[in-house]
Design a protein around this motif. Structure first.
Motif, PDB file in Angstrom:
ATOM      1  N   UNK A 197       0.842  -1.199   0.000  1.00  0.00           N
ATOM      2  CA  UNK A 197       0.000   0.000   0.000  1.00  0.00           C
ATOM      3  C   UNK A 197       0.874   1.243   0.000  1.00  0.00           C
ATOM      4  N   UNK A 198       0.344   2.307  -0.539  1.00  0.00           N
ATOM      5  CA  UNK A 198       1.014   3.603  -0.599  1.00  0.00           C
ATOM      6  C   UNK A 198      -0.032   4.662  -0.282  1.00  0.00           C
ATOM      7  N   UNK A 199       0.370   5.698   0.436  1.00  0.00           N
ATOM      8  CA  UNK A 199      -0.569   6.778   0.721  1.00  0.00           C
ATOM      9  C   UNK A 199      -0.407   7.298   2.129  1.00  0.00           C
ATOM     10  N   UNK A 200      -1.478   7.890   2.629  1.00  0.00           N
ATOM     11  CA  UNK A 200      -1.477   8.482   3.960  1.00  0.00           C
ATOM     12  C   UNK A 200      -1.745   7.398   5.006  1.00  0.00           C
ATOM     13  N   UNK A 201      -1.826   7.821   6.258  1.00  0.00           N
ATOM     14  CA  UNK A 201      -2.079   6.851   7.325  1.00  0.00           C
ATOM     15  C   UNK A 201      -3.398   6.125   7.105  1.00  0.00           C
ATOM     16  N   UNK A 202      -4.410   6.810   6.572  1.00  0.00           N
ATOM     17  CA  UNK A 202      -5.685   6.150   6.327  1.00  0.00           C
ATOM     18  C   UNK A 202      -5.560   4.977   5.367  1.00  0.00           C
ATOM     19  N   UNK A 203      -4.704   5.129   4.354  1.00  0.00           N
ATOM     20  CA  UNK A 203      -4.487   4.037   3.399  1.00  0.00           C
ATOM     21  C   UNK A 203      -3.715   2.894   4.034  1.00  0.00           C
ATOM     22  N   UNK A 204      -2.751   3.234   4.879  1.00  0.00           N
ATOM     23  CA  UNK A 204      -1.881   2.219   5.463  1.00  0.00           C
ATOM     24  C   UNK A 204      -2.569   1.492   6.618  1.00  0.00           C
ATOM     25  N   UNK A 205      -3.308   2.237   7.438  1.00  0.00           N
ATOM     26  CA  UNK A 205      -3.864   1.628   8.646  1.00  0.00           C
ATOM     27  C   UNK A 205      -4.847   0.511   8.321  1.00  0.00           C
ATOM     28  N   UNK A 206      -5.635   0.664   7.257  1.00  0.00           N
ATOM     29  CA  UNK A 206      -6.585  -0.394   6.930  1.00  0.00           C
ATOM     30  C   UNK A 206      -5.861  -1.645   6.428  1.00  0.00           C
ATOM     31  N   UNK A 207      -4.767  -1.474   5.702  1.00  0.00           N
ATOM     32  CA  UNK A 207      -3.967  -2.638   5.298  1.00  0.00           C
ATOM     33  C   UNK A 207      -3.283  -3.270   6.509  1.00  0.00           C
ATOM     34  N   UNK A 208      -2.896  -2.448   7.472  1.00  0.00           N
ATOM     35  CA  UNK A 208      -2.327  -2.983   8.705  1.00  0.00           C
ATOM     36  C   UNK A 208      -3.373  -3.799   9.463  1.00  0.00           C
ATOM     37  N   UNK A 209      -4.617  -3.331   9.465  1.00  0.00           N
ATOM     38  CA  UNK A 209      -5.694  -4.101  10.100  1.00  0.00           C
ATOM     39  C   UNK A 209      -5.850  -5.464   9.427  1.00  0.00           C
ATOM     40  N   UNK A 210      -5.768  -5.487   8.081  1.00  0.00           N
ATOM     41  CA  UNK A 210      -5.844  -6.761   7.368  1.00  0.00           C
ATOM     42  C   UNK A 210      -4.659  -7.644   7.722  1.00  0.00           C
ATOM     43  N   UNK A 211      -3.464  -7.062   7.803  1.00  0.00           N
ATOM     44  CA  UNK A 211      -2.276  -7.839   8.166  1.00  0.00           C
ATOM     45  C   UNK A 211      -2.435  -8.455   9.551  1.00  0.00           C
ATOM     46  N   UNK A 212      -2.969  -7.700  10.478  1.00  0.00           N
ATOM     47  CA  UNK A 212      -3.198  -8.234  11.826  1.00  0.00           C
ATOM     48  C   UNK A 212      -4.199  -9.386  11.792  1.00  0.00           C
ATOM     49  N   UNK A 213      -5.235  -9.248  10.963  1.00  0.00           N
ATOM     50  CA  UNK A 213      -6.204 -10.328  10.845  1.00  0.00           C
ATOM     51  C   UNK A 213      -5.590 -11.583  10.251  1.00  0.00           C
ATOM     52  N   UNK A 214      -4.741 -11.419   9.267  1.00  0.00           N
ATOM     53  CA  UNK A 214      -4.050 -12.567   8.678  1.00  0.00           C
ATOM     54  C   UNK A 214      -3.117 -13.223   9.691  1.00  0.00           C
ATOM     55  N   UNK A 215      -2.424 -12.401  10.462  1.00  0.00           N
ATOM     56  CA  UNK A 215      -1.516 -12.919  11.484  1.00  0.00           C
ATOM     57  C   UNK A 215      -2.286 -13.712  12.537  1.00  0.00           C
ATOM     58  N   UNK A 216      -3.437 -13.183  12.958  1.00  0.00           N
ATOM     59  CA  UNK A 216      -4.253 -13.866  13.968  1.00  0.00           C
ATOM     60  C   UNK A 216      -4.804 -15.186  13.455  1.00  0.00           C
ATOM     61  N   UNK A 217      -4.972 -15.285  12.131  1.00  0.00           N
ATOM     62  CA  UNK A 217      -5.493 -16.519  11.539  1.00  0.00           C
ATOM     63  C   UNK A 217      -4.389 -17.547  11.279  1.00  0.00           C
ATOM     64  N   UNK A 218      -3.164 -17.238  11.686  1.00  0.00           N
ATOM     65  CA  UNK A 218      -2.082 -18.196  11.558  1.00  0.00           C
ATOM     66  C   UNK A 218      -1.235 -18.041  10.322  1.00  0.00           C
TER      67      UNK A 218
END
Length: 402
Positions: A7-28
């Motif tokens: 992802x590229x952009x402001x914090x709004x663009x990055x934070x939602x991808x970070x939320x997805x990354x956290x969800x993927x991490x939690x799923x193993x």
């Protein structure tokens, strides 16, 4: 899985991808997030593996923000070295093993990285941009066209991307060794896998969208239990009725002093206290008063449930936070997709008509009073969003494709 998120952009663009990354991490799974280097501390704090990308493009975005589509296209033509540097950083990602790529279209190189790796690609869209519909015009069109031109208006996203295509085509051949079969980003998103990361309660899929394009819910970060409010904020909230929150995020204005004075007068005309978040400069920092607290920012998931009304610019991230908090909203849109979301919030019944045009204290005060009457509808909408899990749905979609 080893998902690669770009992802590229402001914090709004990055934070939602970070939320997805956290969800993927939690799923193993073992996600890697590639994003502008300034966000490395944020990703590290959440335990997500991070690869920094060249981020001078952010400075360019800040320069042209609010100046319209023509300025964005002109700027795109003048920054070829910046674009190539950003793309070269993404080419280096192909040295890493990955099973799937999820990319923000602003990255410009995401789908071609997936092509080089020979893995599935998903476009992660935080607003509707590339899948056309006759139901409504593209959210980034500056003026609302007649209904019959709705579908044609969606070509504007491809027009904004077009100045970069020669750089992308050359980079794709030189850095990735992909010399044939170039397809522009707009066509790749329109015909490929897409994850529309907003609430269907706010914007349901139009009838002419395929099932694969249906929105799946916002990608929301869990609340930060380690954040504690400054003492003066906690004390201000305890000393009276819930205040009005006013914050315009990354929006800017030609005269922040005038806007700040208008906002303060409007809040006081409505008989309310206020918390002002100055953000990127639309509001002028100043001294606190008995009925006003001024700060740069505070986490929306903590602050908004504690206010009576949220006055903001209509950015989808702020709109989503206010919806989750169950607080009615007043929207003064500035640019881009903000008028679109302002209209959606009004149609949903959680905000009065958007405050377009010249803002006056009297108009703002009237809007705050109308918004306060919509508190029951805002609480109902919060229940709908609480039943959605956009991250979990995205994780399942990604896993099924890889």
């Amino acid at each position: 899985m080893r998902p690669l998120l770009i992802t590229v952009g402001s914090r709004g663009d990055v934070q939602q991808f970070l939320a997805l990354a956290r969800g993927l991490l939690a799923a193993g799974h073992r996600p890697v997030l590639a994003a502008p280097r300034r966000f490395e501390p944020l990703a590290t704090r959440h335990g997500v593996e991070f690869v920094p990308l060249y981020d001078e493009m952010l400075e360019l975005q800040n320069t042209v923000k609010g100046q319209g589509v023509r300025a964005a296209i002109t700027a795109a033509r003048s920054v070829r070295p910046m674009v190539r540097r950003l793309l070269d950083d993404q080419a280096a990602l192909t040295a890493r093993p990955a099973d799937v790529v999820v990319y923000h279209p602003k990255s410009l190189g995401g789908p071609y990285v997936a092509e080089k790796l020979g893995v599935p690609a998903f476009a992660g869209l935080l607003i509707p941009l590339y899948v056309p519909t006759s139901a409504f015009p593209s959210p980034i069109v500056p003026v609302r066209p007649p209904g019959p031109l709705n579908r044609a208006s969606w070509r504007i996203a491809a027009a904004i991307e077009a100045p970069y295509r020669s750089v992308i085509r050359t980079w794709r051949a030189e850095a990735l060794g992909l010399r044939d079969g170039f397809v522009p980003m707009a066509e790749l998103v329109r015909t490929g896998n897409v994850l529309h990361a907003w609430s269907p309660h706010l914007l349901p899929a139009p009838a002419d969208w395929p099932d694969s394009a249906r929105p799946i819910g916002f990608w929301t970060m869990p609340a930060d239990d380690t954040w504690a409010p400054p003492e003066r904020l906690a004390r201000f909230l305890d000393e009276g009725e819930p205040p009005v929150y006013v914050g315009f995020g990354s929006s800017t204005t030609g005269d922040p002093d005038v806007l700040t004075a208008t906002v303060l007068e409007g809040v006081r005309l409505a008989g309310r206290r206020a918390v002002l978040a100055t953000g990127w400069g639309a509001l002028r920092p100043g001294a606190d008063a008995d009925d006003v607290l001024v700060m740069e920012e505070a986490p929306h998931d903590w602050l908004l449930p504690r206010v009576a009304v949220a006055v903001h610019h209509g950015g989808v991230g702020t709109a989503a936070a206010a919806l989750r908090a169950g607080v009615p909203q007043v929207v003064r849109p500035f640019v881009g997709d903000q008028p679109f979301w302002a209209s959606r919030l009004h149609r949903l019944g959680v905000a009065p008509e958007p405050l377009r045009g010249r803002l006056t204290a009297a108009r703002l005060a009237a809007a705050i009073e109308k918004a306060a009457e919509l508190a029951p509808a805002a609480r109902v909408s919060a229940g709908h969003l609480g039943a959605e899990d956009g991250v979990a749905t995205a994780v399942a979609r990604i896993a099924a494709a890889s």
